[in-house]
Design a protein around this motif. Sequence first.
Motif, PDB file in Angstrom:
ATOM      1  N   ILE A  19      49.451  37.887  42.262  1.00  0.00           N
ATOM      2  CA  ILE A  19      49.754  36.690  41.483  1.00  0.00           C
ATOM      3  C   ILE A  19      48.517  36.230  40.715  1.00  0.00           C
ATOM      4  N   VAL A  20      47.386  36.146  41.414  1.00  0.00           N
ATOM      5  CA  VAL A  20      46.152  35.683  40.767  1.00  0.00           C
ATOM      6  C   VAL A  20      45.672  36.685  39.715  1.00  0.00           C
ATOM      7  N   LEU A  21      45.744  37.982  40.038  1.00  0.00           N
ATOM      8  CA  LEU A  21      45.326  38.989  39.061  1.00  0.00           C
ATOM      9  C   LEU A  21      46.222  38.968  37.822  1.00  0.00           C
ATOM     10  N   SER A  22      47.510  38.753  38.017  1.00  0.00           N
ATOM     11  CA  SER A  22      48.428  38.674  36.877  1.00  0.00           C
ATOM     12  C   SER A  22      48.099  37.477  35.999  1.00  0.00           C
ATOM     13  N   MET A  23      47.795  36.335  36.632  1.00  0.00           N
ATOM     14  CA  MET A  23      47.394  35.150  35.876  1.00  0.00           C
ATOM     15  C   MET A  23      46.108  35.413  35.117  1.00  0.00           C
ATOM     16  N   THR A  24      45.158  36.062  35.769  1.00  0.00           N
ATOM     17  CA  THR A  24      43.877  36.374  35.140  1.00  0.00           C
ATOM     18  C   THR A  24      44.079  37.272  33.925  1.00  0.00           C
ATOM     19  N   SER A 163      35.222  36.544  45.992  1.00  0.00           N
ATOM     20  CA  SER A 163      33.917  37.204  46.077  1.00  0.00           C
ATOM     21  C   SER A 163      33.722  38.175  44.916  1.00  0.00           C
ATOM     22  N   ALA A 164      34.792  38.867  44.554  1.00  0.00           N
ATOM     23  CA  ALA A 164      34.722  39.775  43.407  1.00  0.00           C
ATOM     24  C   ALA A 164      34.438  39.005  42.123  1.00  0.00           C
ATOM     25  N   LEU A 165      35.028  37.809  42.016  1.00  0.00           N
ATOM     26  CA  LEU A 165      34.784  36.969  40.842  1.00  0.00           C
ATOM     27  C   LEU A 165      33.331  36.508  40.798  1.00  0.00           C
ATOM     28  N   THR A 187      38.309  35.160  26.036  1.00  0.00           N
ATOM     29  CA  THR A 187      38.778  36.222  26.929  1.00  0.00           C
ATOM     30  C   THR A 187      38.315  35.971  28.353  1.00  0.00           C
ATOM     31  N   GLY A 188      37.058  35.622  28.506  1.00  0.00           N
ATOM     32  CA  GLY A 188      36.509  35.376  29.830  1.00  0.00           C
ATOM     33  C   GLY A 188      36.835  34.005  30.373  1.00  0.00           C
ATOM     34  N   SER A 189      36.625  32.982  29.555  1.00  0.00           N
ATOM     35  CA  SER A 189      36.756  31.609  30.062  1.00  0.00           C
ATOM     36  C   SER A 189      38.190  31.258  30.437  1.00  0.00           C
ATOM     37  N   LEU A 190      39.157  31.635  29.606  1.00  0.00           N
ATOM     38  CA  LEU A 190      40.552  31.320  29.917  1.00  0.00           C
ATOM     39  C   LEU A 190      41.026  32.049  31.160  1.00  0.00           C
ATOM     40  N   SER A 191      40.636  33.318  31.297  1.00  0.00           N
ATOM     41  CA  SER A 191      41.082  34.110  32.443  1.00  0.00           C
ATOM     42  C   SER A 191      40.453  33.611  33.742  1.00  0.00           C
ATOM     43  N   ILE A 192      39.161  33.292  33.692  1.00  0.00           N
ATOM     44  CA  ILE A 192      38.478  32.800  34.891  1.00  0.00           C
ATOM     45  C   ILE A 192      39.060  31.454  35.329  1.00  0.00           C
ATOM     46  N   GLY A 193      39.270  30.560  34.379  1.00  0.00           N
ATOM     47  CA  GLY A 193      39.853  29.256  34.703  1.00  0.00           C
ATOM     48  C   GLY A 193      41.230  29.382  35.312  1.00  0.00           C
ATOM     49  N   ALA A 194      42.030  30.302  34.773  1.00  0.00           N
ATOM     50  CA  ALA A 194      43.379  30.520  35.323  1.00  0.00           C
ATOM     51  C   ALA A 194      43.309  31.044  36.751  1.00  0.00           C
ATOM     52  N   ALA A 195      42.334  31.910  37.023  1.00  0.00           N
ATOM     53  CA  ALA A 195      42.161  32.447  38.375  1.00  0.00           C
ATOM     54  C   ALA A 195      41.817  31.327  39.357  1.00  0.00           C
ATOM     55  N   LEU A 196      40.880  30.460  38.977  1.00  0.00           N
ATOM     56  CA  LEU A 196      40.485  29.354  39.848  1.00  0.00           C
ATOM     57  C   LEU A 196      41.654  28.410  40.107  1.00  0.00           C
ATOM     58  N   GLY A 197      42.394  28.074  39.054  1.00  0.00           N
ATOM     59  CA  GLY A 197      43.539  27.186  39.201  1.00  0.00           C
ATOM     60  C   GLY A 197      44.619  27.787  40.085  1.00  0.00           C
ATOM     61  N   SER A 198      44.874  29.077  39.922  1.00  0.00           N
ATOM     62  CA  SER A 198      45.910  29.751  40.713  1.00  0.00           C
ATOM     63  C   SER A 198      45.549  29.774  42.192  1.00  0.00           C
ATOM     64  N   ILE A 199      44.285  30.081  42.475  1.00  0.00           N
ATOM     65  CA  ILE A 199      43.845  30.114  43.870  1.00  0.00           C
ATOM     66  C   ILE A 199      44.016  28.741  44.514  1.00  0.00           C
ATOM     67  N   SER A 200      43.630  27.701  43.804  1.00  0.00           N
ATOM     68  CA  SER A 200      43.709  26.345  44.368  1.00  0.00           C
ATOM     69  C   SER A 200      45.147  25.953  44.692  1.00  0.00           C
TER      70      SER A 200
END
Length: 279
Positions: A19-24, A163-165, A187-200
């Motif tokens: 799920i998180v990787l797909s969001m990223t 940890s990979a992030l 490319t980087g900022s949107l994907s990273i932010g989505a990953a953090l939001g999804s995890i939370s």
Amino acid sequence: SFVLSTLLWADTKNYYIWIVLSMTFGFGAIGFIDDYFKLTSKDKKGLKAGTKLIFQFLISSIMLFFLYNLFDYQFINTLAIPFFKDYLFDLGVLFPIFAFLVIIGTSNGVNLTDGLDGLAVVPVIIAATCLGLISYLVGNKIFSEYLNLFFIVGSGELAVLSSALVGSCLGFLWFNAHPAKIFMGDTGSLSIGAALGSISIIIKHEIVLFIIGFLFVIETLSVILQVASFKFFGKRLFLMSPLHHHFEKKGWHENTIVIRFWILAVIFALIGLATLKVR
């Protein structure tokens, strides 16, 4: 490097990982298209803000669809409140709207913060480290019971992803430190932010992410307030937004701004982590 490291070390049978990787990947694709248009088109504007939001909404909807329909996720529609143990606030049908705000807000918050060399990546490292720790704790029945956290089966694997992030961001920082040779871009900022939001959202620590990532919140609010003030009153609250550009206009050196914002990010992270024990 983030995605490849996660696939190498994480349990690929864990659906939270996918799920998180797909969001990223999805948000990264939006950012890539935006960056590509900025680099190749004559107007250099990239995707329109409304278009980006529509695509972000659609991709976020896919994540929520999986959480709602495909897996036995026991905490859907609920919100955990820091400082209160054994209490979940039921948002009901409002939860999807809240989830959209978390994911899209975090994604664009990181994007707005990414304006100076190294400014965004260190707060991301700090936030990802905190979320990784929390993921491990809520995924461990013993630790979650001791700290009065809600036990979420399988969420501990998100510590590997976090940890990979962190590792990929450290590698990026090596080249993004002033003067930067590589830039994050949308490319980087949107994907990273989505990953953090999804995890939370998965680990039910959305409000804690709000505290830990409060630097992103401040940067986003500075833009919102600037636009609103100019639209309704014809005046600007800041010399320039986002907030880091305001301090640039005031004569602060770039490195001074970056390091002081890093210090704030550490303070916010410590406050967020304190909520784990004060319950």
